[in-house]
Structures are given as C-alpha cells and as structure tokens.
Motif scaffolding. Sequence first.
Motif, PDB file in Angstrom:
ATOM      1  N   PHE A  92       0.799  -1.118  -0.011  1.00 37.09           N
ATOM      2  CA  PHE A  92       0.080  -0.117   0.072  1.00 37.09           C
ATOM      3  C   PHE A  92       0.896   1.246   0.058  1.00 37.09           C
ATOM      4  N   SER A  93       0.823   2.095  -1.222  1.00 36.13           N
ATOM      5  CA  SER A  93       1.734   3.043  -1.325  1.00 36.13           C
ATOM      6  C   SER A  93       1.158   4.185  -2.307  1.00 36.13           C
ATOM      7  N   SER A  94       1.379   5.397  -2.091  1.00 33.09           N
ATOM      8  CA  SER A  94       0.965   6.393  -3.061  1.00 33.09           C
ATOM      9  C   SER A  94       1.993   6.506  -4.199  1.00 33.09           C
ATOM     10  N   GLN A  95       2.994   5.641  -4.143  1.00 35.16           N
ATOM     11  CA  GLN A  95       3.952   5.388  -5.359  1.00 35.16           C
ATOM     12  C   GLN A  95       2.965   4.402  -6.340  1.00 35.16           C
ATOM     13  N   HIS A  96       3.144   4.480  -7.602  1.00 38.73           N
ATOM     14  CA  HIS A  96       2.703   3.635  -8.626  1.00 38.73           C
ATOM     15  C   HIS A  96       4.010   3.038  -9.148  1.00 38.73           C
ATOM     16  N   ARG A  97       4.263   1.486  -8.861  1.00 39.05           N
ATOM     17  CA  ARG A  97       5.374   0.889  -9.264  1.00 39.05           C
ATOM     18  C   ARG A  97       4.938  -0.439  -9.800  1.00 39.05           C
ATOM     19  N   HIS A  98       5.940  -0.813 -10.644  1.00 43.58           N
ATOM     20  CA  HIS A  98       5.700  -2.156 -11.005  1.00 43.58           C
ATOM     21  C   HIS A  98       6.858  -2.879 -10.431  1.00 43.58           C
ATOM     22  N   ASP A  99       6.275  -4.251  -9.886  1.00 44.24           N
ATOM     23  CA  ASP A  99       7.312  -4.996  -9.301  1.00 44.24           C
ATOM     24  C   ASP A  99       6.810  -6.479  -9.364  1.00 44.24           C
ATOM     25  N   ASP A 100       7.774  -7.416  -9.769  1.00 45.64           N
ATOM     26  CA  ASP A 100       7.378  -8.620 -10.114  1.00 45.64           C
ATOM     27  C   ASP A 100       7.097  -9.593  -9.055  1.00 45.64           C
ATOM     28  N   GLN A 101       7.352  -9.108  -7.690  1.00 47.35           N
ATOM     29  CA  GLN A 101       7.309  -9.875  -6.455  1.00 47.35           C
ATOM     30  C   GLN A 101       5.879  -9.237  -5.811  1.00 47.35           C
ATOM     31  N   ALA A 102       5.358  -8.203  -5.983  1.00 48.90           N
ATOM     32  CA  ALA A 102       4.362  -7.574  -5.081  1.00 48.90           C
ATOM     33  C   ALA A 102       3.253  -6.721  -6.331  1.00 48.90           C
ATOM     34  N   THR A 103       2.086  -6.700  -5.500  1.00 48.46           N
ATOM     35  CA  THR A 103       1.121  -6.017  -6.312  1.00 48.46           C
ATOM     36  C   THR A 103       0.898  -4.748  -5.417  1.00 48.46           C
ATOM     37  N   PHE A 104       1.239  -3.309  -6.027  1.00 50.82           N
ATOM     38  CA  PHE A 104       1.182  -2.244  -5.388  1.00 50.82           C
ATOM     39  C   PHE A 104      -0.137  -1.486  -5.606  1.00 50.82           C
ATOM     40  N   ILE A 105      -0.609  -1.054  -4.360  1.00 48.30           N
ATOM     41  CA  ILE A 105      -2.177  -0.465  -4.358  1.00 48.30           C
ATOM     42  C   ILE A 105      -1.937   1.003  -3.719  1.00 48.30           C
ATOM     43  N   SER A 106      -2.563   1.812  -4.677  1.00 49.02           N
ATOM     44  CA  SER A 106      -2.193   3.252  -4.407  1.00 49.02           C
ATOM     45  C   SER A 106      -3.577   3.995  -4.100  1.00 49.02           C
ATOM     46  N   SER A 107      -4.760   3.345  -4.509  1.00 45.14           N
ATOM     47  CA  SER A 107      -6.076   4.099  -4.005  1.00 45.14           C
ATOM     48  C   SER A 107      -7.089   3.229  -3.798  1.00 45.14           C
ATOM     49  N   ASP A 108      -8.177   3.742  -3.108  1.00 46.18           N
ATOM     50  CA  ASP A 108      -9.375   2.821  -2.758  1.00 46.18           C
ATOM     51  C   ASP A 108      -9.010   1.819  -2.085  1.00 46.18           C
ATOM     52  N   LEU A 109      -8.321   2.229  -0.825  1.00 39.73           N
ATOM     53  CA  LEU A 109      -8.015   0.893   0.134  1.00 39.73           C
ATOM     54  C   LEU A 109      -9.279   0.163   0.753  1.00 39.73           C
ATOM     55  N   ALA A 110     -10.318   0.789   1.086  1.00 42.97           N
ATOM     56  CA  ALA A 110     -11.289   0.002   1.873  1.00 42.97           C
ATOM     57  C   ALA A 110     -11.847  -1.174   0.568  1.00 42.97           C
ATOM     58  N   HIS A 111     -12.065  -0.554  -0.794  1.00 38.91           N
ATOM     59  CA  HIS A 111     -12.608  -1.627  -1.652  1.00 38.91           C
ATOM     60  C   HIS A 111     -11.377  -2.508  -1.808  1.00 38.91           C
ATOM     61  N   GLN A 112     -10.208  -2.254  -2.277  1.00 39.94           N
ATOM     62  CA  GLN A 112      -8.922  -3.206  -2.432  1.00 39.94           C
ATOM     63  C   GLN A 112      -8.956  -4.239  -1.315  1.00 39.94           C
ATOM     64  N   VAL A 113      -9.012  -3.944   0.021  1.00 42.37           N
ATOM     65  CA  VAL A 113      -8.866  -4.765   1.032  1.00 42.37           C
ATOM     66  C   VAL A 113     -10.094  -5.704   0.992  1.00 42.37           C
ATOM     67  N   ALA A 114     -11.305  -5.042   0.828  1.00 41.57           N
ATOM     68  CA  ALA A 114     -12.488  -6.123   0.778  1.00 41.57           C
ATOM     69  C   ALA A 114     -12.460  -6.964  -0.161  1.00 41.57           C
ATOM     70  N   GLU A 115     -11.864  -6.690  -1.330  1.00 46.28           N
ATOM     71  CA  GLU A 115     -11.851  -7.727  -2.574  1.00 46.28           C
ATOM     72  C   GLU A 115     -10.738  -8.561  -2.399  1.00 46.28           C
ATOM     73  N   ILE A 116      -9.637  -8.340  -1.674  1.00 47.80           N
ATOM     74  CA  ILE A 116      -8.559  -9.224  -1.185  1.00 47.80           C
ATOM     75  C   ILE A 116      -9.234 -10.430  -0.312  1.00 47.80           C
ATOM     76  N   LYS A 117      -9.903  -9.748   0.621  1.00 50.80           N
ATOM     77  CA  LYS A 117     -10.393 -10.709   1.700  1.00 50.80           C
ATOM     78  C   LYS A 117     -11.364 -11.557   0.989  1.00 50.80           C
ATOM     79  N   LYS A 118     -12.074 -11.220   0.048  1.00 48.88           N
ATOM     80  CA  LYS A 118     -13.143 -12.133  -0.690  1.00 48.88           C
ATOM     81  C   LYS A 118     -12.368 -13.214  -1.409  1.00 48.88           C
ATOM     82  N   GLN A 119     -11.275 -13.184  -1.723  1.00 51.13           N
ATOM     83  CA  GLN A 119     -10.508 -14.284  -2.735  1.00 51.13           C
ATOM     84  C   GLN A 119     -10.469 -15.763  -1.967  1.00 51.13           C
ATOM     85  N   GLY A 120     -10.656 -15.803  -0.623  1.00 53.75           N
ATOM     86  CA  GLY A 120     -10.520 -17.143  -0.155  1.00 53.75           C
ATOM     87  C   GLY A 120      -9.175 -17.510   0.248  1.00 53.75           C
ATOM     88  N   GLY A 121      -8.987 -18.783   0.565  1.00 53.11           N
ATOM     89  CA  GLY A 121      -7.679 -19.305   0.991  1.00 53.11           C
ATOM     90  C   GLY A 121      -7.408 -18.821   2.469  1.00 53.11           C
TER      91      GLY A 121
END
Length: 193
Positions: A92-121
């Motif tokens: 979670f960062s204000s920087q937009h960055r491409h990284d092969d090891q991680a997904t960067f999230i820079s906006s809409d924190l609540a929505h993004q967290v909710a979507e990741i929690k729904k992924q199961g596992g």
Amino acid sequence: MYKHETLRKALKKVVLDLAVTLDGFIEGPNREIDWCIIDDDMDFDGFLASIDTIFYGRVSYDSWGNFQPEPDASPTEHLLWKGVHAKKKYVFSSQHRHDDQATFISSDLAHQVAEIKKQGGKDIWLYGGASLIKTFIQSGFIDRYRLSVHPTALGSGKPLFEDLKSRLELKLIKTNVFKSGVVQLIYEPEKYN
C-alpha cells in the motif's frame, strides 16, 4: 446462521502479528527493534502456515519485502525467509510502481482490502509499517490482533495505538506465554463477538 455471519466466516482475516514493548511501543525512537526476542517455542512457522498473503507499507516492503539473510545465517532463518517470500504480497503506497514480487495498491484502500479478503484461502498478515498499521486500526480493517508483548520498556518510540479516533474494544481470545517472558495476547474486535 444469518447470511452475513456465514459470509464473514468465509472471508480471509487481516491479522496484525506484531511485537510490542511492555510500554506499548512497536519500535524505538530511532526505529530500532533490537529488543525483539525470537523464541523457538513461539511457533512462527505455524503462523506462517496460517497465512497466504502479506500486506506491507512501501517503506517496510523496501526494507523487508525481498530481504535475504546472510549466507552464513542459520538454516532456520533461511527457511523462515523462504516461507515469508512464498506468500502473495500487496504493498500500500502512494507510489505507482511495477514489481514482479508484489502488487502495489495506491487508491481505494477499503475496496481493495475487501476484494482481497473475498479471494478465499488463508488469512492475511498485516506486516506494517507503522503508518499502514495506524491506517488499518483507524479504519477497522484488522480482524485479529496477535500482540507479542516483550519484557522491555523503552520509554519512548513509536506507539502501537496512536491517534485513535474512537475507543477500540477488543475481546481476548487466547494467551500464550513463552520461555523468554514474552506473552502473546490474541484479540478480536468486539464487533465479531
């Protein structure tokens, strides 16, 4: 069981697993964490087995997200970091960055967290740093607190609970006591009880 209760139980949980001093600090005044104790009876491997995702802030990710122990480090330390790096990583960062090891999230924190929690596992480890933890606490995004209280008082540093907007009510779920004197307190927010 009500439909919303069934859905809540199916969602991944965001777990804050964190070391804290007896006087409530997560790091010293110079960001030091040299007071952290790692006991072999803490079963960190068991915790790692319970998660499949890690949430980082950018500073923590840049410091620890791809950390590799020294070649002469113990086999246990090498296995620990191999286990950490096998998890899916979100930064979670204000920087937009491409990284092969991680997904960067820079906006809409609540929505993004909710979507990741729904992924199961398995569950999600909220690794930190302090700014991200503060945001998650204030937003009510943490489902479980695993606080390992170390027998050290620093007197100053970065407090865990900082700038709370309202009272945080927690229910103690479990207590673990380790041979070093570290006491692990596992809480869930009252909203789950």
